[in-house]
Design a protein around this motif. Structure first.
Motif, PDB file in Angstrom:
ATOM      1  N   LEU A  15     -24.618 -27.234 -24.592  1.00 41.90           N
ATOM      2  CA  LEU A  15     -25.414 -26.815 -23.445  1.00 41.90           C
ATOM      3  C   LEU A  15     -24.530 -26.527 -22.232  1.00 41.90           C
ATOM      4  CD1 LEU A  15     -28.292 -26.351 -22.400  1.00 41.90           C
ATOM      5  CD2 LEU A  15     -28.315 -28.751 -21.724  1.00 41.90           C
ATOM      6  N   ALA A  16     -23.477 -27.318 -22.042  1.00 37.39           N
ATOM      7  CA  ALA A  16     -22.543 -27.068 -20.940  1.00 37.39           C
ATOM      8  C   ALA A  16     -21.857 -25.717 -21.112  1.00 37.39           C
ATOM      9  CB  ALA A  16     -21.510 -28.185 -20.854  1.00 37.39           C
ATOM     10  N   LEU A  17     -21.464 -25.385 -22.324  1.00 39.12           N
ATOM     11  CA  LEU A  17     -20.835 -24.088 -22.581  1.00 39.12           C
ATOM     12  C   LEU A  17     -21.814 -22.939 -22.358  1.00 39.12           C
ATOM     13  CD1 LEU A  17     -18.759 -24.924 -25.765  1.00 39.12           C
ATOM     14  CD2 LEU A  17     -17.914 -24.574 -23.437  1.00 39.12           C
ATOM     15  N   VAL A  18     -23.047 -23.118 -22.790  1.00 36.33           N
ATOM     16  CA  VAL A  18     -24.062 -22.073 -22.606  1.00 36.33           C
ATOM     17  C   VAL A  18     -24.355 -21.865 -21.121  1.00 36.33           C
ATOM     18  CG1 VAL A  18     -26.503 -21.515 -22.989  1.00 36.33           C
ATOM     19  CG2 VAL A  18     -25.102 -22.370 -24.872  1.00 36.33           C
ATOM     20  N   VAL A  19     -24.478 -22.944 -20.373  1.00 37.81           N
ATOM     21  CA  VAL A  19     -24.736 -22.832 -18.937  1.00 37.81           C
ATOM     22  C   VAL A  19     -23.553 -22.171 -18.235  1.00 37.81           C
ATOM     23  CG1 VAL A  19     -25.029 -24.185 -16.825  1.00 37.81           C
ATOM     24  CG2 VAL A  19     -26.391 -24.714 -18.833  1.00 37.81           C
ATOM     25  N   ALA A  20     -22.327 -22.509 -18.648  1.00 39.52           N
ATOM     26  CA  ALA A  20     -21.148 -21.886 -18.046  1.00 39.52           C
ATOM     27  C   ALA A  20     -21.134 -20.385 -18.312  1.00 39.52           C
ATOM     28  CB  ALA A  20     -19.878 -22.532 -18.584  1.00 39.52           C
ATOM     29  N   TYR A  21     -21.396 -19.993 -19.542  1.00 39.31           N
ATOM     30  CA  TYR A  21     -21.407 -18.569 -19.883  1.00 39.31           C
ATOM     31  C   TYR A  21     -22.521 -17.839 -19.135  1.00 39.31           C
ATOM     32  CZ  TYR A  21     -22.004 -14.294 -22.532  1.00 39.31           C
ATOM     33  OH  TYR A  21     -22.147 -12.984 -22.885  1.00 39.31           O
ATOM     34  N   TYR A  22     -23.717 -18.400 -19.173  1.00 37.79           N
ATOM     35  CA  TYR A  22     -24.856 -17.774 -18.520  1.00 37.79           C
ATOM     36  C   TYR A  22     -24.662 -17.726 -17.005  1.00 37.79           C
ATOM     37  CZ  TYR A  22     -29.761 -16.742 -17.532  1.00 37.79           C
ATOM     38  OH  TYR A  22     -30.916 -16.161 -17.098  1.00 37.79           O
ATOM     39  N   GLY A  23     -24.137 -18.786 -16.437  1.00 36.00           N
ATOM     40  CA  GLY A  23     -23.917 -18.825 -15.001  1.00 36.00           C
ATOM     41  C   GLY A  23     -22.881 -17.811 -14.539  1.00 36.00           C
ATOM     42  N   LEU A  24     -21.849 -17.617 -15.340  1.00 37.36           N
ATOM     43  CA  LEU A  24     -20.831 -16.640 -14.971  1.00 37.36           C
ATOM     44  C   LEU A  24     -21.294 -15.205 -15.178  1.00 37.36           C
ATOM     45  CD1 LEU A  24     -17.592 -18.276 -16.386  1.00 37.36           C
ATOM     46  CD2 LEU A  24     -18.220 -17.981 -13.995  1.00 37.36           C
ATOM     47  N   THR A  25     -21.945 -14.941 -16.296  1.00 44.85           N
ATOM     48  CA  THR A  25     -22.286 -13.561 -16.620  1.00 44.85           C
ATOM     49  C   THR A  25     -23.561 -13.060 -15.954  1.00 44.85           C
ATOM     50  OG1 THR A  25     -23.451 -14.252 -18.622  1.00 44.85           O
ATOM     51  CG2 THR A  25     -21.119 -13.653 -18.842  1.00 44.85           C
ATOM     52  N   VAL A  26     -24.471 -13.949 -15.585  1.00 46.82           N
ATOM     53  CA  VAL A  26     -25.731 -13.504 -14.990  1.00 46.82           C
ATOM     54  C   VAL A  26     -25.775 -13.789 -13.490  1.00 46.82           C
ATOM     55  CG1 VAL A  26     -28.233 -13.839 -14.991  1.00 46.82           C
ATOM     56  CG2 VAL A  26     -26.985 -13.741 -17.141  1.00 46.82           C
ATOM     57  N   PHE A  27     -25.377 -14.983 -13.092  1.00 53.62           N
ATOM     58  CA  PHE A  27     -25.515 -15.364 -11.684  1.00 53.62           C
ATOM     59  C   PHE A  27     -24.241 -15.183 -10.872  1.00 53.62           C
ATOM     60  CE2 PHE A  27     -28.936 -18.131 -13.463  1.00 53.62           C
ATOM     61  CZ  PHE A  27     -29.974 -17.479 -12.854  1.00 53.62           C
ATOM     62  N   GLY A  28     -23.096 -15.420 -11.448  1.00 58.59           N
ATOM     63  CA  GLY A  28     -21.876 -15.449 -10.666  1.00 58.59           C
ATOM     64  C   GLY A  28     -21.246 -14.100 -10.409  1.00 58.59           C
ATOM     65  N   ILE A  29     -20.622 -13.555 -11.399  1.00 58.63           N
ATOM     66  CA  ILE A  29     -19.824 -12.342 -11.237  1.00 58.63           C
ATOM     67  C   ILE A  29     -20.668 -11.121 -10.853  1.00 58.63           C
ATOM     68  CG2 ILE A  29     -18.269 -10.759 -12.427  1.00 58.63           C
ATOM     69  CD1 ILE A  29     -17.200 -13.256 -13.923  1.00 58.63           C
ATOM     70  N   PRO A  30     -21.821 -10.872 -11.471  1.00 57.49           N
ATOM     71  CA  PRO A  30     -22.615  -9.707 -11.022  1.00 57.49           C
ATOM     72  C   PRO A  30     -23.086  -9.815  -9.578  1.00 57.49           C
ATOM     73  CG  PRO A  30     -23.347 -10.410 -13.176  1.00 57.49           C
ATOM     74  CD  PRO A  30     -22.392 -11.446 -12.691  1.00 57.49           C
TER      75      PRO A  30
END
Length: 75
Positions: A15-30
């Motif tokens: 879950l930590a890995l999924v949140v990290a990926y989702y947070g970076l690709t959807v909320f962070g970098i865009p």
């Protein structure tokens, strides 16, 4: 019960890995690459404040659970 805690530790790590990926690709970098000022602020807050807290907390809790730190034998 200790086996359930170890399995849930693995679940928390995933879950930590999924949140990290989702947070970076959807909320962070865009949001940082957006042209709007409010998106820049939101993106930087997500990346620098919330992501380390959320991912770090899930990861540490999952690691300790997987390693047996919350075992009944340690009490």
């Amino acid at each position: 019960m200790d086996q359930v805690k170890k399995i849930l530790g693995i679940v928390w790590l995933i879950l930590a890995l999924v949140v990290a990926y989702y947070g970076l690709t959807v909320f962070g970098i865009p949001k940082i690459m957006s042209d709007k000022q409010e998106d820049h602020v939101f993106g930087w807050i997500i990346l620098t404040v919330l992501m380390p807290i959320i991912v770090g907390g899930l990861g540490i809790f999952g690691w300790y659970s997987f390693k047996g730190e919350y075992s009944d034998k340690n009490m």
